[in-house]
Design a protein around this motif. Sequence first.
Motif, PDB file in Angstrom:
ATOM      1  N   PHE A 103       0.828  -1.198   0.000  1.00 47.86           N
ATOM      2  CA  PHE A 103       0.000   0.000   0.000  1.00 47.86           C
ATOM      3  C   PHE A 103       0.865   1.251   0.000  1.00 47.86           C
ATOM      4  O   PHE A 103       2.048   1.215   0.380  1.00 47.86           O
ATOM      5  CB  PHE A 103      -1.023   0.025   1.146  1.00 47.86           C
ATOM      6  CG  PHE A 103      -0.476  -0.247   2.513  1.00 47.86           C
ATOM      7  CD1 PHE A 103       0.163   0.746   3.242  1.00 47.86           C
ATOM      8  CD2 PHE A 103      -0.639  -1.487   3.109  1.00 47.86           C
ATOM      9  CE1 PHE A 103       0.636   0.512   4.529  1.00 47.86           C
ATOM     10  CE2 PHE A 103      -0.178  -1.740   4.398  1.00 47.86           C
ATOM     11  CZ  PHE A 103       0.461  -0.730   5.105  1.00 47.86           C
ATOM     12  N   ILE A 104       0.246   2.344  -0.447  1.00 47.73           N
ATOM     13  CA  ILE A 104       0.957   3.602  -0.681  1.00 47.73           C
ATOM     14  C   ILE A 104       0.069   4.767  -0.255  1.00 47.73           C
ATOM     15  O   ILE A 104      -1.146   4.748  -0.480  1.00 47.73           O
ATOM     16  CB  ILE A 104       1.310   3.770  -2.185  1.00 47.73           C
ATOM     17  CG1 ILE A 104       2.354   2.727  -2.603  1.00 47.73           C
ATOM     18  CG2 ILE A 104       1.804   5.185  -2.493  1.00 47.73           C
ATOM     19  CD1 ILE A 104       2.608   2.697  -4.103  1.00 47.73           C
ATOM     20  N   GLU A 105       0.688   5.773   0.343  1.00 48.33           N
ATOM     21  CA  GLU A 105       0.029   7.065   0.539  1.00 48.33           C
ATOM     22  C   GLU A 105       0.899   8.119  -0.122  1.00 48.33           C
ATOM     23  O   GLU A 105       2.118   8.145   0.090  1.00 48.33           O
ATOM     24  CB  GLU A 105      -0.151   7.369   2.031  1.00 48.33           C
ATOM     25  CG  GLU A 105      -1.176   6.465   2.691  1.00 48.33           C
ATOM     26  CD  GLU A 105      -1.441   6.819   4.141  1.00 48.33           C
ATOM     27  OE1 GLU A 105      -2.608   6.760   4.541  1.00 48.33           O
ATOM     28  OE2 GLU A 105      -0.480   7.128   4.873  1.00 48.33           O
ATOM     29  N   ILE A 128      -3.858   5.722  -1.287  1.00 49.34           N
ATOM     30  CA  ILE A 128      -4.672   6.838  -0.790  1.00 49.34           C
ATOM     31  C   ILE A 128      -4.002   8.137  -1.200  1.00 49.34           C
ATOM     32  O   ILE A 128      -2.792   8.321  -1.000  1.00 49.34           O
ATOM     33  CB  ILE A 128      -4.824   6.811   0.741  1.00 49.34           C
ATOM     34  CG1 ILE A 128      -5.380   5.470   1.223  1.00 49.34           C
ATOM     35  CG2 ILE A 128      -5.745   7.953   1.197  1.00 49.34           C
ATOM     36  CD1 ILE A 128      -5.464   5.356   2.738  1.00 49.34           C
ATOM     37  N   LEU A 129      -4.795   9.037  -1.767  1.00 47.76           N
ATOM     38  CA  LEU A 129      -4.347  10.369  -2.150  1.00 47.76           C
ATOM     39  C   LEU A 129      -5.356  11.388  -1.634  1.00 47.76           C
ATOM     40  O   LEU A 129      -6.471  11.016  -1.251  1.00 47.76           O
ATOM     41  CB  LEU A 129      -4.214  10.501  -3.676  1.00 47.76           C
ATOM     42  CG  LEU A 129      -3.203   9.593  -4.363  1.00 47.76           C
ATOM     43  CD1 LEU A 129      -3.864   8.295  -4.826  1.00 47.76           C
ATOM     44  CD2 LEU A 129      -2.546  10.297  -5.552  1.00 47.76           C
ATOM     45  N   PRO A 130      -5.021  12.676  -1.620  1.00 46.98           N
ATOM     46  CA  PRO A 130      -5.989  13.676  -1.167  1.00 46.98           C
ATOM     47  C   PRO A 130      -7.113  13.872  -2.180  1.00 46.98           C
ATOM     48  O   PRO A 130      -6.911  13.708  -3.390  1.00 46.98           O
ATOM     49  CB  PRO A 130      -5.140  14.945  -1.026  1.00 46.98           C
ATOM     50  CG  PRO A 130      -3.998  14.744  -1.955  1.00 46.98           C
ATOM     51  CD  PRO A 130      -3.711  13.275  -1.939  1.00 46.98           C
ATOM     52  N   SER A 131      -8.287  14.232  -1.713  1.00 47.91           N
ATOM     53  CA  SER A 131      -9.423  14.456  -2.613  1.00 47.91           C
ATOM     54  C   SER A 131      -9.238  15.693  -3.478  1.00 47.91           C
ATOM     55  O   SER A 131      -9.964  15.895  -4.453  1.00 47.91           O
ATOM     56  CB  SER A 131     -10.716  14.582  -1.807  1.00 47.91           C
ATOM     57  OG  SER A 131     -10.632  15.673  -0.900  1.00 47.91           O
ATOM     58  N   LYS A 164       4.187  10.804   1.905  1.00 49.18           N
ATOM     59  CA  LYS A 164       4.758  10.088   0.768  1.00 49.18           C
ATOM     60  C   LYS A 164       5.342   8.804   1.375  1.00 49.18           C
ATOM     61  O   LYS A 164       6.464   8.785   1.874  1.00 49.18           O
ATOM     62  CB  LYS A 164       5.861  10.884   0.074  1.00 49.18           C
ATOM     63  CG  LYS A 164       5.399  12.273  -0.425  1.00 49.18           C
ATOM     64  CD  LYS A 164       5.660  13.331   0.609  1.00 49.18           C
ATOM     65  CE  LYS A 164       5.506  14.744   0.089  1.00 49.18           C
ATOM     66  NZ  LYS A 164       4.206  15.108  -0.386  1.00 49.18           N
ATOM     67  N   MET A 165       4.572   7.721   1.327  1.00 48.30           N
ATOM     68  CA  MET A 165       4.926   6.487   2.017  1.00 48.30           C
ATOM     69  C   MET A 165       4.658   5.286   1.125  1.00 48.30           C
ATOM     70  O   MET A 165       3.620   5.200   0.464  1.00 48.30           O
ATOM     71  CB  MET A 165       4.116   6.376   3.316  1.00 48.30           C
ATOM     72  CG  MET A 165       4.388   5.120   4.139  1.00 48.30           C
ATOM     73  SD  MET A 165       3.386   3.685   3.634  1.00 48.30           S
ATOM     74  CE  MET A 165       1.750   4.205   4.122  1.00 48.30           C
TER      75      MET A 165
END
Length: 216
Positions: A103-105, A128-131, A164-165
């Motif tokens: 998984f990634i953010e 997951i990214l910002p809306s 940023k993960m």
Amino acid sequence: NYGLNYKMAPRQFDSPGVFDHAKYMVSEKAAMIGTANASDASFSKNREYIYISKDRRIRRALKALFLADWNDAGTKRIRMPRDLVISPGSERIICALIRKAKFIETEEMGDDPAVLDALKKRKRIKMILPSSISSEDRQRLMELKRAGLRIRLMPVNERYMHAKMIYGDRIFIGSENFSSTSLNKNREVGIIFDGFLSKRKIKRAFSKDWKISIKL
């Protein structure tokens, strides 16, 4: 100015569209590397990750990097530990991390072709990214969704996704976004690490973020 000394970014990172975007600090005893800016929002509203290392190799390398940028002297002679991820030149290692990611953010999808290709091949990654992503990023994400990625957007009123993960066999956190500029032109600093406690903390944070995010 409380006795602080400062300089503007080196010429290499002070041109239109190119930045000194790194977020790190070094002392005689520890180094702090992460995603957070020195802002109130970073510590009160955003999703951020910060890693603190007491490793002498890390401290020494980051001090050398800072002094090279301070003196605008270039970094060719600096030997970086393999667990530090430094831009310019981080595209290859970021793609390698993506190829093993679960998984990634990330704040941005970005336009780097190698990153997009690595994500498409990995397929079942959760992201997951910002809306508040751009229309261009939304189009790229739709393309990745069709390739099989599971993508959610974090509502800005919940928290801003500035992290940023990359979570896989090991964990990456740093200042690098998934853009060609960030990976190949900016000054960026990230770190790769592992450890049961670190993995558990980040997995728990991601799980909470996933629950409150909305499907693309």
